[in-house]
Design an enzyme around this catalytic site. Structure first.
Site, PDB file in Angstrom:
ATOM      1  N   GLU A 151     -20.501   6.778  41.182  1.00 19.91           N
ATOM      2  CA  GLU A 151     -21.940   6.619  41.425  1.00 19.91           C
ATOM      3  C   GLU A 151     -22.824   6.868  40.206  1.00 19.91           C
ATOM      4  O   GLU A 151     -24.022   6.602  40.239  1.00 19.91           O
ATOM      5  CB  GLU A 151     -22.402   7.471  42.611  1.00 19.91           C
ATOM      6  CG  GLU A 151     -22.261   8.966  42.431  1.00 19.91           C
ATOM      7  CD  GLU A 151     -20.997   9.504  43.081  1.00 19.91           C
ATOM      8  OE1 GLU A 151     -20.012   8.752  43.207  1.00 19.91           O
ATOM      9  OE2 GLU A 151     -20.994  10.700  43.445  1.00 19.91           O
ATOM     10  N   ASN A 152     -22.225   7.353  39.116  1.00 24.25           N
ATOM     11  CA  ASN A 152     -23.029   7.487  37.897  1.00 24.25           C
ATOM     12  C   ASN A 152     -23.205   6.161  37.165  1.00 24.25           C
ATOM     13  O   ASN A 152     -23.848   6.129  36.112  1.00 24.25           O
ATOM     14  CB  ASN A 152     -22.421   8.541  36.970  1.00 24.25           C
ATOM     15  CG  ASN A 152     -20.993   8.243  36.603  1.00 24.25           C
ATOM     16  OD1 ASN A 152     -20.200   7.853  37.451  1.00 24.25           O
ATOM     17  ND2 ASN A 152     -20.661   8.395  35.345  1.00 24.25           N
TER      18      ASN A 152
END
Lengths: 233, 218
Positions: free
Chosen positions: B47-48
């Protein structure tokens, strides 16, 4: 006449105008893609009572953690602060006001802030402590909470390359929150590894158009790695 | 015997399907990547800002600008793409991720999950977990069935601050694979050598037990 030339030559000039009590949006995920020298300049300036908006608050010794050491931060808006021991201690002691914000909501708050959208609805956080005091509304049979946008007096951003007009390109996962913070600062300051002439970056490849950027400075970066994990070659 | 961390990952991997985009949380979920069945293609979302996460780098390949959501250095798989955090969570909240696997402190039979905070004790933050549980339809929670002291983590009602409300349908513990529906836990499978009685004893929330509960095939 400077025209569109955004390049400044000192960190002092880069952070000029930052005052006590201001709100600063910072790019970065963990220590990846953080504006490390702009943070150090804020430490040097000793600016106090800051509200800082960033996914994390650095580690105890690095990144935004440096500002916690000197108690320059009054309020922190972040999604995850697990890597910083001082954070938990100051928060428990009531010295630091903390608004834990879901990561996607935080990104969208900055995006909305930069895009002139005052608020949005999301299912994230509905029925949790995050929803307390917030308006809820049903769409298509599902409950959503209203989240307000965030803007900052300053946005501090790390990019890979800039041209002198402030057009930016980020590298790999060092992009993260940087493009979003860049849009939402009244004054957006960017530090980069390389500055090139206008026309040298392909217009198709620019991640952040220069319209969002006020100041660009060339920096040297430590790029501290938090979790060095490898496999055998 | 209770499942080991590796066996939990192995069992979760059986839920993967060819062509799935998958988000794996920190801890046990990360290990699932080691058990993707041969010949199956799945793409891991971090998710980064990375879709198509590869294996850990060699010493020579280490790149400080390329990490996963656990802040570990990683590589990119062939066909990977990179993007900012708003784009990343558009994928998650928009329901584009096929399977999400994450850990928890507690789950209850209403499908509520608590995973980010123990008041007065542990304050780390929710990271992307609230977005993941609100945005995904297909979620598997992996956790131990009970604390070391024997306190059940599968409750009638969560006691800790919630990460998400009514969003969990599947829980894999070291003792059992459980489905949540109609406000009850339903026992689907038990870990090899674990008795139904033991599972009943360590499940505080209402548990529906069918006449025959198969052992997990690992």
């Amino acid at each position: 006449m400077a025209g569109f030339n955004k390049v400044v030559n000192s960190y002092q000039e880069a952070m000029a105008g930052l005052e006590d009590g201001m709100t600063v949006l910072a790019g970065g995920f963990g220590l990846c893609g953080i504006p490390e020298n702009l943070i150090k300049e804020i430490k040097k300036m000793g600016t106090k009572d800051l509200t800082v908006v960033s996914n994390n608050c650095g580690t105890t010794e690095h990144g935004l953690g440096l500002l916690l050491l000197d108690r320059q931060i009054k309020k922190m808006v972040a999604s995850y602060v697990g890597e910083n021991a001082n954070f938990e201690a100051q928060m428990m002691a009531g010295e630091l006001d903390v608004v834990l914000t879901p990561q996607g909501t935080l990104a969208e708050k900055m995006r909305a802030g930069g895009a002139g959208i005052p608020a949005f609805y999301t299912a994230t956080g509905y029925g949790t402590p995050v929803a307390e005091g917030k308006e809820t509304r049903e769409f298509d049979g599902r409950q959503y909470i209203m989240e307000e946008a965030i803007t900052g007096d300053f946005a501090i951003v790390k990019a890979w390359k800039a041209d002198t007009f402030g057009n930016l390109v980020y590298r790999k996962t060092a992009r993260n929150f940087n493009p979003l913070a860049a849009t939402a600062g009244k004054i957006t300051v960017v530090e980069v590894e390389e500055i090139v002439q206008p026309g040298e970056l392909s217009p198709d490849e620019i991640h952040t158009p220069g319209i969002y950027v006020n100041r660009v400075i060339l920096g040297q970066f430590e790029k501290t790695i938090e979790q060095r994990t490898t496999r055998q070659a | 015997m209770a499942l080991t961390r590796e066996q939990l990952a192995q069992r979760v991997a059986q839920e993967l399907q060819d062509g799935y985009y998958v988000n794996l949380g920190i801890g046990i979920p990360t290990l699932v990547a080691n058990y993707v069945p041969q010949g199956m293609e799945v793409m891991l979302q971090s998710e980064n800002g990375l879709l198509g996460m590869g294996q850990f780098p060699t010493e020579q390949e280490i790149d400080a600008d390329l990490i996963n959501a656990g802040k570990q250095t990683v590589t990119m798989a062939v066909g990977a793409s990179l993007f900012d955090s708003a784009e990343s969570f558009a994928m998650i909240r928009g329901g584009h991720v096929d399977l999400t696997v994450l850990g928890a402190f507690e789950v209850d039979c209403q499908g509520n999950i608590a995973s980010y905070m123990i008041p007065g004790k542990l304050i780390k933050g929710m990271g992307g977990a609230m977005d993941l549980v609100a945005g995904a339809d297909n979620i598997i929670v992996t956790m131990t069935h009970a604390s070391k002291a024997g306190a059940s983590k599968l409750l009638g009602e969560c006691t800790l601050p919630l990460t998400g409300k009514g969003c969990i349908k599947k829980v894999l513990t070291d003792l059992a694979f459980i489905e949540i529906k109609d406000g009850k836990f339903h026992l689907l499978e038990r870990a090899p050598g674990v008795s139904v009685e033991e599972i009943i004893k360590l499940t505080a929330g209402e548990l529906v037990v069918p006449a025959n509960v198969p052992e997990m095939a690992l």
